[in-house]
Structure formats: structure tokens, C-alpha cells
Write a protein that holds these residues in place. Structure first.
Motif, short mmCIF file in Angstrom:
data_model
loop_
_atom_site.label_atom_id
_atom_site.label_comp_id
_atom_site.label_asym_id
_atom_site.label_seq_id
_atom_site.Cartn_x
_atom_site.Cartn_y
_atom_site.Cartn_z
N GLU A 14 52.99 30.37 72.05
CA GLU A 14 54.11 29.93 72.89
C GLU A 14 54.59 28.54 72.47
OE1 GLU A 14 55.42 28.99 77.53
OE2 GLU A 14 53.43 29.84 77.12
N GLN A 15 53.65 27.64 72.25
CA GLN A 15 54.03 26.27 71.88
C GLN A 15 54.73 26.26 70.53
OE1 GLN A 15 53.55 23.52 74.00
NE2 GLN A 15 55.08 22.74 72.55
N PHE A 16 54.21 27.03 69.58
CA PHE A 16 54.78 27.06 68.22
C PHE A 16 56.21 27.60 68.25
CE2 PHE A 16 55.58 28.90 64.06
CZ PHE A 16 55.07 27.94 63.19
N ILE A 17 56.44 28.67 68.99
CA ILE A 17 57.79 29.25 69.07
C ILE A 17 58.77 28.26 69.68
CG2 ILE A 17 59.16 31.05 70.22
CD1 ILE A 17 56.69 32.90 69.87
N ARG A 18 58.36 27.61 70.75
CA ARG A 18 59.25 26.63 71.40
C ARG A 18 59.50 25.43 70.47
NH1 ARG A 18 60.14 28.39 76.47
NH2 ARG A 18 58.48 29.52 77.59
N ASP A 19 58.47 24.99 69.76
CA ASP A 19 58.62 23.87 68.83
C ASP A 19 59.58 24.19 67.70
OD1 ASP A 19 56.89 22.37 70.32
OD2 ASP A 19 55.16 22.61 68.98
N ASN A 20 59.76 25.48 67.43
CA ASN A 20 60.67 25.92 66.36
C ASN A 20 62.04 26.33 66.89
OD1 ASN A 20 59.37 26.25 63.41
ND2 ASN A 20 57.78 26.43 64.96
N GLY A 21 62.37 25.87 68.09
CA GLY A 21 63.71 26.04 68.61
C GLY A 21 64.05 27.42 69.13
N ALA A 22 63.02 28.18 69.48
CA ALA A 22 63.24 29.53 70.00
C ALA A 22 62.50 29.69 71.33
CB ALA A 22 62.76 30.58 69.00
N ALA A 62 60.40 36.69 69.39
CA ALA A 62 61.07 35.40 69.56
C ALA A 62 62.55 35.63 69.75
CB ALA A 62 60.82 34.50 68.36
N LEU A 63 63.17 34.79 70.57
CA LEU A 63 64.60 34.87 70.85
C LEU A 63 65.26 33.58 70.39
CD1 LEU A 63 67.05 36.31 72.20
CD2 LEU A 63 66.35 35.21 74.34
N LYS A 64 66.20 33.71 69.45
CA LYS A 64 66.95 32.55 68.97
C LYS A 64 68.37 32.98 68.64
CE LYS A 64 66.92 28.71 65.69
NZ LYS A 64 66.26 28.07 64.53
N ASN A 65 69.34 32.14 68.94
CA ASN A 65 70.75 32.47 68.67
C ASN A 65 71.16 33.80 69.29
OD1 ASN A 65 71.07 30.12 67.03
ND2 ASN A 65 70.12 31.21 65.32
N GLU A 66 70.55 34.12 70.44
CA GLU A 66 70.83 35.33 71.22
C GLU A 66 70.27 36.60 70.60
OE1 GLU A 66 75.11 35.34 71.72
OE2 GLU A 66 74.93 34.15 73.56
N PHE A 67 69.51 36.49 69.50
CA PHE A 67 68.95 37.67 68.85
C PHE A 67 67.42 37.61 68.84
CE2 PHE A 67 73.24 37.74 67.09
CZ PHE A 67 73.56 39.08 67.20
N TYR A 68 66.82 38.80 68.93
CA TYR A 68 65.37 38.91 68.95
C TYR A 68 64.79 39.20 67.56
CZ TYR A 68 65.11 39.23 74.07
OH TYR A 68 65.17 38.95 75.41
N ILE A 125 60.84 33.30 62.53
CA ILE A 125 60.06 32.50 63.48
C ILE A 125 58.81 33.27 63.90
CG2 ILE A 125 60.04 31.60 65.85
CD1 ILE A 125 62.91 30.66 65.37
N VAL A 126 58.98 34.58 64.14
CA VAL A 126 57.81 35.41 64.46
C VAL A 126 56.85 35.43 63.27
CG1 VAL A 126 57.01 37.69 65.12
CG2 VAL A 126 59.14 36.81 66.07
N SER A 127 57.40 35.61 62.07
CA SER A 127 56.55 35.65 60.87
C SER A 127 55.74 34.36 60.73
CB SER A 127 57.41 35.85 59.63
OG SER A 127 58.15 37.04 59.69
N LYS A 128 56.38 33.22 60.95
CA LYS A 128 55.69 31.94 60.84
C LYS A 128 54.66 31.76 61.95
CE LYS A 128 59.59 29.74 58.51
NZ LYS A 128 60.73 28.78 58.64
N THR A 129 54.98 32.31 63.13
CA THR A 129 54.01 32.26 64.24
C THR A 129 52.75 33.04 63.88
OG1 THR A 129 55.82 32.10 65.85
CG2 THR A 129 53.66 32.72 66.69
N LEU A 130 52.94 34.22 63.33
CA LEU A 130 51.79 35.04 62.93
C LEU A 130 51.01 34.37 61.81
CD1 LEU A 130 53.37 38.62 63.06
CD2 LEU A 130 51.82 37.58 64.72
N GLY A 131 51.73 33.69 60.91
CA GLY A 131 51.05 32.95 59.86
C GLY A 131 50.22 31.81 60.42
N MET A 132 50.75 31.10 61.40
CA MET A 132 49.99 30.03 62.06
C MET A 132 48.75 30.61 62.74
SD MET A 132 49.37 28.81 65.39
CE MET A 132 50.74 29.46 66.35
#
Length: 272
Positions: free
Chosen positions: A45-53, A97-103, A19-26
Motif C-alpha cells: 500500500e505504501q509503495f503504490i501511494r508513494d508512486n502516485g497511484a 493499482a489505479l492511476k490516471n483513471e485506469f487500472y 506500478i503493479v509490476s514494480k510493487t511485485l518486484g519490491m
């Protein structure tokens, strides 16, 4: 205490890292002269939230932003501002990014338009040193082996290796054991074992290794005002060898860069 991850947990961490990698790509599409780092921060911030994190930095230790954006002589921890980026600048964008309890947590230093040959070389060497360090992150080696490899390569090019700021373990907390300095002695420090996950992140200065903190309480800059570069990957030990969980390939797709630098660190030569 080092918290070893199971194979299942490593896969969850890969999700967070990507998710971080894709954010940096965006963001690679948006990083250009005239854009402000505050604008980039809102997009991230919007991109990370839109990707479920959730943004991993926002609120952590009181951090007021999703990104840490460090321009030119800023080493790390720069806060987004309303000042437009200019042709010839460089900016390290560090994102979590934080998803599934992992950073997930990694960084890339972008060129704004055309930068000087001296600055371009700094970025090249710093990124090369990241992979040189990752190569040493394997079972049986120690923290000092990674730090030594990065330090020697960068100092051989005449650059300063920051001492006060280090990489770190990562997992359900953003910062876990062990600390991962970018300097050290071979055979020293904690031993690497299967299932460890760390953030390796060379912070390399064109001039002196010395740094200072600005009055905002966050931004770290070089003591001599010369540029600094910062690249970071999340890496796990899988089957005794380093496996990168993050990727710069989304950035490279946008920038038109062809690179196989990550290939040796992919399971089964998987291409992301």
C-alpha cells in the motif's frame, strides 16, 4: 460491452500496470519465511501511494486489503493474515493499482525457500500456460482460442483448470468485458479486435479443478487441499498482436532469474 482503448489510453494503462509490476518486484525482496502477508500488504500500500497511484483492490467490492495473498491450497482472493510464511510454501500475490483513471492488475506466485519438485513443476506449467494463452490473443481470434490453449496445455500435464474464476477485460473499471476463461473451445466466444485490453490469468490446481470458498467470504481454496498456482498479465492488442503491458522482470531482477519469456510480446522488442 467491450470497451476498446485508444493508443494513448493503452499507454496510460501501461503506467498503471508497471506500478503493479514494480510493487511485485519490491515484494520479491520481502517474501521469505517468517514474514506475514499482512506485513507485505502494508508495504505494498505504501509503495503504490508513494508512486502516485492508489491501491486498486482496497475498498473495491468491500475488499479490506491492498493485496490478495493466496497460500498453498488457496487459489485466489486470499486475505492477508498474521500467519508467517513457511519454508516450502507458495503464495500467489495479486495486486492492483489505479492511476490516471485506469487500472493495472496482475499476479505472480512466489516460492518460499525451497519447494517440492511437484509444486515447482505446477508453477512452471502454469506460467508457461499464461504465455501460451497470450499468444492466442490477437485480432480475428476469439475468447475460446485463449481458453482452449491454456486448458489443453495444463490438462495435458494432469492439472485441474479452475472453471468458476476467469480473467477479464480491464480499463477504467477493474473488471470489464469480456470474461476470459482458462478453458474453452476454439472459435467460440467474442472476437478480439484492435485496442482490446485484458487480464489473462491461469488459475491451475495440482489436483481437481473443483474449488470452495472459505467462511471469510473471500478466500477460494482447492476442494482437495492440493496446491494451486496463479499468474496474470495485462495484455493489449496493438497492430493486431498481443503486447504485454505488465512485466515480471522486476521480480526476476530480485530473484536472479534470467528469462526472455516476455520478449516476443514487447513492442519493437523493448526490454523493460
Amino acid at each position: 460491452m467491450i470497451i476498446v482503448k485508444t493508443p494513448e489510453e493503452i499507454e496510460l494503462m501501461r503506467e498503471s500496470a508497471l506500478i503493479v509490476s514494480k510493487t511485485l518486484g519490491m515484494l520479491a525482496q520481502e517474501v521469505k519465511p517468517g514474514v506475514t502477508t499482512k506485513q507485505l500488504d502494508k508495504l505494498a500500500e505504501q509503495f503504490i501511494r508513494d508512486n502516485g497511484a492508489e491501491p486498486g483492490f482496497l475498498g473495491l467490492y468491500g475488499c479490506p486489503s491492498t493485496l490478495l495473498t493466496s497460500t498453498n491450497e488457496a487459489v485466489v482472493h486470499g486475505l492477508p493474515t498474521d500467519e508467517p510464511l513457511k519454508e516450502g510454501d507458495i503464495v500467489s500475490i495479486d495486486c492492483g493499482a489505479l492511476k490516471n483513471e485506469f487500472y493495472g492488475d496482475h499476479a505472480y506466485t512466489f516460492e518460499i525457500g525451497e519447494v517440492s519438485p511437484e509444486t515447482k513443476k505446477l508453477l512452471e506449467v502454469t506460467k508457461e500456460s499464461l504465455y501460451i494463452g497470450i499468444r492466442e490473443f490477437k485480432t480475428g481470434n476469439r475468447v475460446g482460442d485463449v481458453g482452449y490453449a491454456i486448458q489443453k496445455y495444463c490438462e495435458d500435464h494432469g492439472y485441474g483448470v479452475v472453471r468458476e474464476l476467469v480473467g477479464h477485460g480491464v480499463g477504467k473499471k477493474m473488471h470489464e468485458d469480456p470474461e476470459m476463461p482458462n478453458y474453452g473451445k476454439r472459435g467460440r466466444g467474442k472476437k478480439f479486435v484492435e485496442g482490446m485490453v485484458v487480464a489473462i490469468e491461469p488459475m491451475i490446481n495440482m489436483g481437481t479443478h473443483r474449488i470452495k470458498q472459505l467462511k471469510d467470504g473471500w478466500t477460494i481454496v482447492t476442494a482437495d487441499g492440493k496446491p494451486s498456482a496463479h499468474f496474470e498479465h495485462n495484455v493489449a492488442i496493438v497492430n493486431g498482436k498481443p503486447e504485454i503491458l505488465s512485466t515480471f522482470n522486476y521480480i526476476y531482477e530480485v530473484l536472479g532469474i534470467k528469462s526472455d519469456e516476455e520478449q516476443e510480446f514487447r513492442a519493437g522488442n523493448l526490454v523493460l
